[in-house]
Design an enzyme around this catalytic site. Sequence first.
Site, PDB file in Angstrom:
ATOM      1  N   SER A 582     -73.603  54.965  72.964  1.00 58.80           N
ATOM      2  CA  SER A 582     -73.450  53.539  72.447  1.00 58.80           C
ATOM      3  C   SER A 582     -74.578  53.523  71.466  1.00 58.80           C
ATOM      4  O   SER A 582     -74.346  54.308  70.366  1.00 58.80           O
ATOM      5  CB  SER A 582     -73.709  52.355  73.522  1.00 58.80           C
ATOM      6  N   ASP A 667     -62.363  49.461  74.102  1.00 57.69           N
ATOM      7  CA  ASP A 667     -63.962  49.204  73.820  1.00 57.69           C
ATOM      8  C   ASP A 667     -64.075  47.693  72.991  1.00 57.69           C
ATOM      9  O   ASP A 667     -63.634  48.027  71.957  1.00 57.69           O
ATOM     10  CB  ASP A 667     -64.388  50.424  73.241  1.00 57.69           C
ATOM     11  N   HIS A 702     -65.429  50.488  76.986  1.00 54.26           N
ATOM     12  CA  HIS A 702     -66.984  50.752  76.615  1.00 54.26           C
ATOM     13  C   HIS A 702     -67.463  51.855  77.657  1.00 54.26           C
ATOM     14  O   HIS A 702     -68.205  52.704  77.377  1.00 54.26           O
ATOM     15  CB  HIS A 702     -68.013  49.655  76.576  1.00 54.26           C
TER      16      HIS A 702
END
Length: 735
Positions: A582, A667, A702
Amino acid sequence: MISLFPAAQIRLGVACVRLSQRFRSKASMAKASPPMAKKVKHEMEMFGDVRVDNYYWLRDDSRSNPEILSHLQQENTYTDAIISESKHLEDEIYAEIRGRIKEDDISAPVRKGLYYYYERTLEGKEYVQHCRRLAQEDAVPSVDDIMATAPPEHVILDENVKAKEHAFYKVGAFKVSPNHKLVAYAEDTKGDEIYTIHVIDAETRSPVGEPLVGVTDNIEWVGDEALLYVTMDEILRPYKVWFHKLHTNQSTDSCFYHEKDDMFSLDLEASESKRYLFVGSESKTTRCIFYLDISKPEKGLMVLTPRLEGIDTSVSHRGNHFFIKRRSNEAYNSELVACPLNDVNATTMLLPHRESVKIQDIRLFSDHLVVYEREKGLPRVTCYSLPAVGEPLESLQGGQTVDFIDPVYSVEPEESQFSSTILRFSYSSLRTPPSTYDYDMNTGVSVLKKVETILGGFDSSKYVTKREWAIAKDGTHVPISIAYRKDLVKLDGSDPLLLYGYGSYEMCVDPRFKASRLSLLDRGFTYAIAHIRGGGEMGRKWYENGKYLHKKNTFTDFIDCAEYLIEKKYCTKEKLCIEGRSAGGLLIGAVVNMRPDLFKAAIAGVPFVDVLTTMLDPTIPLTTAEWEEWGDPRKEEFYYYMKSYSPVDNVKAQNYPAILITAGLNDSRVQYFEPAKFVAKLREMKTDKNLLLFKCEMGAGHFSKSGRFEKLQEDAFTHTFLLKILNMVPAPPRG
């Protein structure tokens, strides 16, 4: 079972297989060619500066464009083809990782009223069962309490049954009503973090009313017959709080608060006393609190702490006082005050601000206050006795600190009973499996209630964990947490090392145990975490010195940590691997652009790599709220600063290390097209022949796949990638 590799065997194995490894690698590369995305010129102009994004066309918000889906699938096919030559190793590692798990197990039971609640896992099943068992008596809680095996267990919700209908399944909240008759749970069936709330009868499991759709997993009970929940706007910003009466239609729910400022998002939590609900409206720098008296929901939300720029507050309740953790520009590491319920302005200072100690969280009990703090990069837990309700509150003195055994570790609060003297917390380190403790705040006695079972002969004494300090170019001392097997690692520069980093959002990446990591440590890897600026490990200033126009400190700190580890002979450039997810993927993208010569292999998971384009587009989820994290590039100073490090904008014609990049099609935090564009531009520009692999999960978000064994498969995959790049893949078994 765990495969244990003595050092001599590892050296011999590596020497024996290198020739066959290289031969098979060349053969595989000859058979598979990487997909090359077409180029479609797309110009973007700001402040007279024109950027050309030839891969902007890869964005499809509907996730339905056949050409784009085909391209992503081609990337997956190529990745599978390259890794397939090492499939025997991937299977071996997966078997190792899964073999360490006690598949049929339960979590540490939590006492709530007359019941023990816990989660059960079953052999071969991906998901948990949510269970409870009636306690034998309503005795005073003790650290020595043990849940009896009778009366019989009752399964409230079996996620395995629900998950059969979906490729992805996650329960994000599981809330029991105060009278224990009902349960509200939030489920996500796509990975996009858009939830549906179901209410069921805890005994019969039958549904109660209609589900609440299109919501977050932020829900709390308002008594036994109503819920408070939060919904999101079109850019997935939590912005409205709703009151729902059971057995009524969602369309008739009352909106208790609408946050119209798109820099602010809402959250919701219950006080430990269960008398109040607190709604927080927060940006990255400011947070104010509303409260709801659960006994008087008709009064709606009341302002508790007003919105003041730069003031961040969190609130708890006990007796006739609210307890307020407050951060400001002056009290940047936070202070703790209390005020009467009927006069929020009459505050009493309980813990003043300290430059070297950050107040991270508090937990209230009927007779105690627990403060979770950080000092010198390490968490600390301090317990204070409180005067009886009704007596004056004064500055806290003489707190009792809980002792921990490892030099670097992680400690997290777990659910405790407000009316008890027992604090429950979870502890782990890079060599200590997650361990649940009950701590008696009166006696100081700590009792281990549950430790994660690691099968296969795991022995924590074989592993070393410690902390080092790298010195950054500007003289800042940066902590590094380290773990390795002392019988395998030689510390002469010849050992492989995986360096992990994050460094954003004031998040603390504390050194926690992860069983799958043993498959690297047991093959002679050193594992290290660089606690770089932009994170919160060293206090608020540590975070502020790694954001906005100081963001590059995050990247240079990581590079300096890498060079320090090489200098101290933990590894060489040829054995140094790096990883981040991320915002940590942004870190990886930035440092491979800045110092590609320093690393052998890099893993960027769901990486935020198209920083400038994303932050210029307020229609993309999270963008508006993130302007207080990264800066607003509609302002020229931030525009050019962001452009100077945004990974997609800084890919150049140079040699790069081997890189693995992952994404999730659904995501909602980092859109799939960011890593897709990064990969496409790297394929176009890089001048080396090192592997560049892209894996996009087509049915996840995600946090990737949802099943516990599916997640293990991903760890086996990434471990195999690293071992392949380091020429540590053994020859496949004959026959």
